[in-house]
Design a protein around this motif. Structure first.
Motif, short mmCIF file in Angstrom:
data_model
loop_
_atom_site.label_atom_id
_atom_site.label_comp_id
_atom_site.label_asym_id
_atom_site.label_seq_id
_atom_site.Cartn_x
_atom_site.Cartn_y
_atom_site.Cartn_z
N GLY A 6 6.06 -4.33 -6.55
CA GLY A 6 5.48 -5.59 -6.11
C GLY A 6 6.23 -6.80 -6.62
O GLY A 6 6.36 -7.81 -5.91
N LEU A 7 6.77 -6.70 -7.84
CA LEU A 7 7.50 -7.82 -8.41
C LEU A 7 8.79 -8.09 -7.66
O LEU A 7 9.19 -9.24 -7.47
N HIS A 8 9.46 -7.02 -7.22
CA HIS A 8 10.77 -7.17 -6.60
C HIS A 8 10.70 -7.25 -5.08
O HIS A 8 11.75 -7.21 -4.41
N THR A 9 9.50 -7.39 -4.53
CA THR A 9 9.36 -7.60 -3.09
C THR A 9 8.46 -8.81 -2.84
O THR A 9 7.35 -8.67 -2.31
N ALA A 15 6.81 -9.62 0.77
CA ALA A 15 5.89 -8.72 1.49
C ALA A 15 4.48 -9.29 1.49
O ALA A 15 4.01 -9.80 0.48
N PRO A 16 3.77 -9.19 2.61
CA PRO A 16 2.37 -9.68 2.66
C PRO A 16 1.49 -8.90 1.68
O PRO A 16 1.55 -7.67 1.63
N ILE A 17 0.68 -9.61 0.95
CA ILE A 17 -0.15 -8.97 -0.08
C ILE A 17 -1.14 -8.00 0.53
O ILE A 17 -1.34 -6.89 0.03
N GLY A 23 0.37 -4.31 -4.85
CA GLY A 23 -0.45 -5.40 -4.33
C GLY A 23 -0.98 -6.30 -5.42
O GLY A 23 -1.03 -7.53 -5.26
N TRP A 24 -1.37 -5.69 -6.55
CA TRP A 24 -1.92 -6.49 -7.64
C TRP A 24 -0.85 -7.40 -8.25
O TRP A 24 -1.13 -8.56 -8.56
N MET A 25 0.36 -6.88 -8.42
CA MET A 25 1.44 -7.72 -8.95
C MET A 25 1.73 -8.89 -8.00
O MET A 25 1.92 -10.03 -8.43
N GLN A 26 1.73 -8.60 -6.71
CA GLN A 26 1.94 -9.68 -5.73
C GLN A 26 0.87 -10.74 -5.86
O GLN A 26 1.15 -11.94 -5.86
N ALA A 27 -0.39 -10.29 -5.96
CA ALA A 27 -1.50 -11.24 -6.02
C ALA A 27 -1.46 -12.09 -7.28
O ALA A 27 -1.77 -13.28 -7.25
#
Length: 842
Positions: A36-39, A42-44, A80-84
């Motif tokens: 998640g950190l390196h993308t 990307a939509p969450i 997803g959690w990292m993205q959020a």
């Protein structure tokens, strides 16, 4: 009717299965966080939809398919959690609000905010060292404030996030934890320039993302919270702050706190007062920083004391565990809500809760699920050394006790019996041996992670743990009693607090003694994270194999060890080397208001200046940047001129970098002789004490860097009437390439007079790369000089005050202009085909 006791034990197969599930789930979640950190684009929502779809497969499948689906779902949830958490900001978050300001998020501005004080005040005394910039006579105080709202366009708008607030003369009379305040001050965002993705993620989820400074503590306004719930919460915070203040006073908090009391305040309450930084550095150098920072060890000591007291009362049931857990919660209530404290509290309270429930859950498996919960709270902690060591060492200790490792417990025997011939002394010897083995194994497991994340290894780490753990445990026991008495009876706490002086003094004596051992701390390049994971797994496999008599001779284990060692040698051999086609590289380290240029060519390296107006921050930034670059040995440094912000980091850097010689010009030598009690004289004395040779460098001299040459063009012309800045050394770095010689001009802080003399004497200042003179101070002479050099790349090392100065706009045209205030650390490379490449942050 007599009921049989409930069987809460688990079979070996059940325990192994529980541990495997927890371990694989933790690994999958960590992999998801990295994904998640390196993308970031990307939509969450996609991650969570995919996780939900994958989890739907679980009830409809069995065996490996079921397990695989669960792990994939965990990974997708982590992504997803990292993205959020990292790539999305709430509309009220201060970072988002400031990014929407047309002034830009990096520029300091005046703001009016309202918030709640969340921490006890930290005092920052004016530095006593001559190497620090003089400050106002009043002491600075710092607190953390949780934002509630701010003024925007004459209206209050909601605002979230945390900031630090500082003011001269700030004291407990102005602020305390739980107080709602309103202030107008100068706000600047936390700097994340040049940071890698994990560091940026950590800062995004850190306790404070900005800093507000106000000129006078008397300008702080106390305001009443609105709403009954809000007022109730603030009353609880005020009560908590009052308890903390009582405990701190009992431990000696206040003006002029001694180093011994500063140690006890840090050990017991996590407060940073007095000269705590040298103490912290001493613990860090000998590999015992975990004993100083409040962690699970401190809570374990408190828990052991409480359990001993409970058992003296005759309590042997679950009630004892509940009482101990309650006391630990009370201690956590008093401590600052810092990350290591919360992490340790969550870990130990979960284990105590398991005990209170009759140990129905395997402790190692439970620890894995607690680790996942902590990562949900702070996902970037997966690469935090504190997180890794807290959970890693705790897991090691739990495993060692669960398998009753022979190194710790000796040969198996019936419970409640003594082996023939083993008396009290033999049992004590076995206990001491076990303690030493634990310290050694913990050091072995922790060493790869420490080397990868800090670029330092402490060979005396195991010895330091063996020697210091008992006395720090005693310190904590005495300190807990003093603090408790101080909370209940303030006068009594002060009366018995005098016992802390000799206790703290003995601990410090041991720390300084261990630090003085040759080779107590060795610098090394920061190693690959993959190597760290591999080396740690190999050490764990080695420890596990020791349970079996033939484990040491396992061919797979021996082969894996050889791979780890060869991989380490390969990394050490290639550390800090330039690319195959790179002939030379210059890195301007972002030290704020100051200067530090790392020059490398043909396997050689030197520092051109190394200082900052914020010395300690500058030292840390230089160490961090050199570590990121893989540079762990720099044998040569040059001080361009006798200004503090160009040299005050050298005494601290000399030992870890293996500094052997420092070149200085006549202006620096004359100032040191003229003012023997000044900062430069002190710097040269400290360097000589570490075996560093001080040599004169003047016009016409040169320093070889392999095939490259650093040639001195000017050194002040022997004119003592010139200002120190105009007497700066001016040097030209000449790098041979296939397309001819490429040049870089290093100018220190020269100003108009030096520029004019260089022109009158016909000095060849044409260059490809230019260090912008005097950090970018603008004058007609400086504007002319930059044009005269014809530089294609300009490196500007400065603080925010001179960054992005519009008066340089015309000079920027047609050039790569790299400023540390906007880009962080910047660099330029000279390639063998004659091309020049540059950039920031990498």
């Amino acid at each position: 009717m007599i009921r049989e006791p409930e069987d809460t034990s688990q079979s070996d197969a059940e325990v192994a299965s529980a541990r495997r599930r927890a371990g694989l789930s933790l690994g999958a979640f960590i992999a998801g966080l990295a994904l998640g950190l390196h993308t970031p684009g990307a939509p969450i929502g996609v991650w969570f939809v995919l996780a939900l779809a994958t989890s739907a497969v679980v009830p409809a499948s069995r065996g490996r398919v079921c397990k695989g689906a669960m792990l994939v779902a965990m990974m997708l949830l982590g992504a997803g959690w990292m993205q959020a958490r990292v790539h999305t900001l709430a509309p009220t978050r201060i970072e988002r609000v400031m990014q929407g300001d047309n002034k830009g998020s990096d520029e300091a501005r005046i703001v009016r905010i309202e918030g709640v004080v969340r921490s006890a005040m930290v005092r920052y005394a004016p530095p006593a060292s001559e190497l620090d910039m003089p400050r106002a006579g009043e002491r600075l105080g710092w607190v953390t404030v949780e934002l509630k709202r701010a003024i925007s366009n004459s209206e209050w708008i909601p605002l979230s996030g945390r900031v630090t607030l500082s003011a001269p003369g700030l004291s407990d009379a102005h602020v305390h934890a739980g107080l709602r305040i309103r202030v107008t001050g100068r706000l600047s965002m936390v700097d994340s320039r040049g940071a890698g993705p994990w560091r940026r993620a950590s800062r995004r989820t850190s306790a404070s993302v900005a800093h507000i400074s106000i000129p006078d503590a008397g300008l702080i306004e106390a305001v009443e919270a609105g709403g009954m719930v809000a007022r109730g919460v603030e009353r609880v915070r005020e009560f908590r702050g009052g308890v903390r203040r009582r405990a701190a006073r009992a431990l000696g908090s206040g003006e002029g706190v001694s180093q011994r009391r500063a140690l006890m305040l840090a050990l017991l309450l996590g407060r940073e007062e007095g000269e705590i930084e040298p103490i912290r550095e001493g613990f860090r150098k000998i590999g015992a920083a975990h004993l100083l920072a409040i962690s699970g060890f401190h809570l374990s000591v408190l828990g052991a004391m409480a359990l001993w007291g409970v058992r003296l009362s005759g309590e042997r049931g679950r009630g004892g565990a509940v009482l101990v857990a309650g006391l630990m919660v009370a201690y956590l209530f008093v401590l600052p809500a810092r990350i290591p404290v919360v992490r340790a509290g969550a870990m130990l309270l979960a284990l105590f809760a398991s005990d209170a429930l009759g140990r129905r859950h395997d402790r190692l498996a439970l620890l894995g699920w607690v680790a996942i919960a902590v990562l949900v709270w702070r996902p970037a902690d997966v690469v935090n050394l504190g997180f890794i060591l807290s959970f890693g060492i705790t897991a090691l200790l739990l495993w060692l006790t669960s398998v009753r490792h022979p190194w710790l417990f000796g040969t198996a025997r019936l419970r409640g019996t003594l082996e023939a011939g083993r008396g009290a002394l033999a049992s004590l010897g076995m206990a001491l041996r076990g303690f030493g083995v634990i310290c050694l194994l913990a050091w072995l497991v922790a060493a790869p992670a420490i080397a990868c994340l800090t670029g330092r290894v402490s060979p005396v780490g195991a010895l330091a743990s063996v020697v210091l753990t008992p006395i720090v445990t005693f310190d904590l026991a005495i300190g807990f009693v003093v603090a408790l008495v101080g909370v209940v009876w303030p006068g009594g706490g002060g009366a018995i607090g005098g016992v802390l002086e000799p206790v703290g003094g003995a601990t410090l004596w041991l720390v300084w003694a261990l630090e003085s051992i040759p080779g107590a701390s060795s610098a090394m390049p920061r190693l690959s994270g993959l190597w760290g994971v591999g080396a740690t797994l190999w050490v764990l496999a080695l420890i596990r194999s020791s349970v079996r008599p033939s484990g040491w001779r396992d061919a797979r284990l021996v082969s894996a060890g050889a791979v780890v060692v060869l991989w380490l040698v390969w990394q050490l051999a290639g550390a800090g080397t330039l690319g195959r086609t790179v002939e030379a590289r210059i890195d301007a380290v972002d030290v704020g208001d100051g200067s530090c240029l790392l020059v490398r060519a043909d396997g050689h390296a030197l520092l051109w200046d190394a200082g900052s107006l914020s010395r300690r921050w500058g030292e840390r930034r230089i160490r961090d940047r050199l570590g990121e670059l893989g540079v762990w040995r720099v044998h040569t440094a040059i001080i361009s001129h006798p200004n503090l912000d160009h040299y005050n980091a050298l005494p601290t850097l000399a030992e870890p970098l293996g500094l052997e010689r420092v070149f200085v010009g006549d202006a620096s030598l004359e100032q040191a002789e003229r003012n023997p009690g000044g900062a430069l004289a002190l710097t040269l004395t400290l360097l000589r004490a570490q075996g560093v040779e001080i040599e004169r460098l003047g016009a016409g001299d040169s320093v070889r860097l392999g095939r490259a040459t650093l040639r001195i063009l000017a050194d002040g012309w022997g004119d003592t009437t010139l200002a120190d800045n105009d007497r700066s050394l001016v040097a030209r770095l000449e790098i041979p390439t296939d397309a001819g010689v490429r040049r870089a001009l290093l100018t220190g802080d020269i100003q108009g007079e030096a520029m004019a003399r260089l022109e009158r004497e016909g000095a060849d200042v044409r260059t490809d790369v230019l260090e912008l003179p005097h950090h970018g101070s603008v004058s007609q002479e400086a504007l002319w000089f930059v044009g005269r050099t014809g530089a294609r790349v300009v490196l500007q090392s400065t603080g925010p005050s001179r960054g992005l100065d519009p008066r340089w706009n015309a000079a920027r045209e047609g050039r790569a202009w790299l400023e540390t205030p906007s880009l962080g650390s910047v660099w330029v490379e000279f390639h063998s085909d004659g091309s020049i490449r540059s950039g920031g942050g990498g």
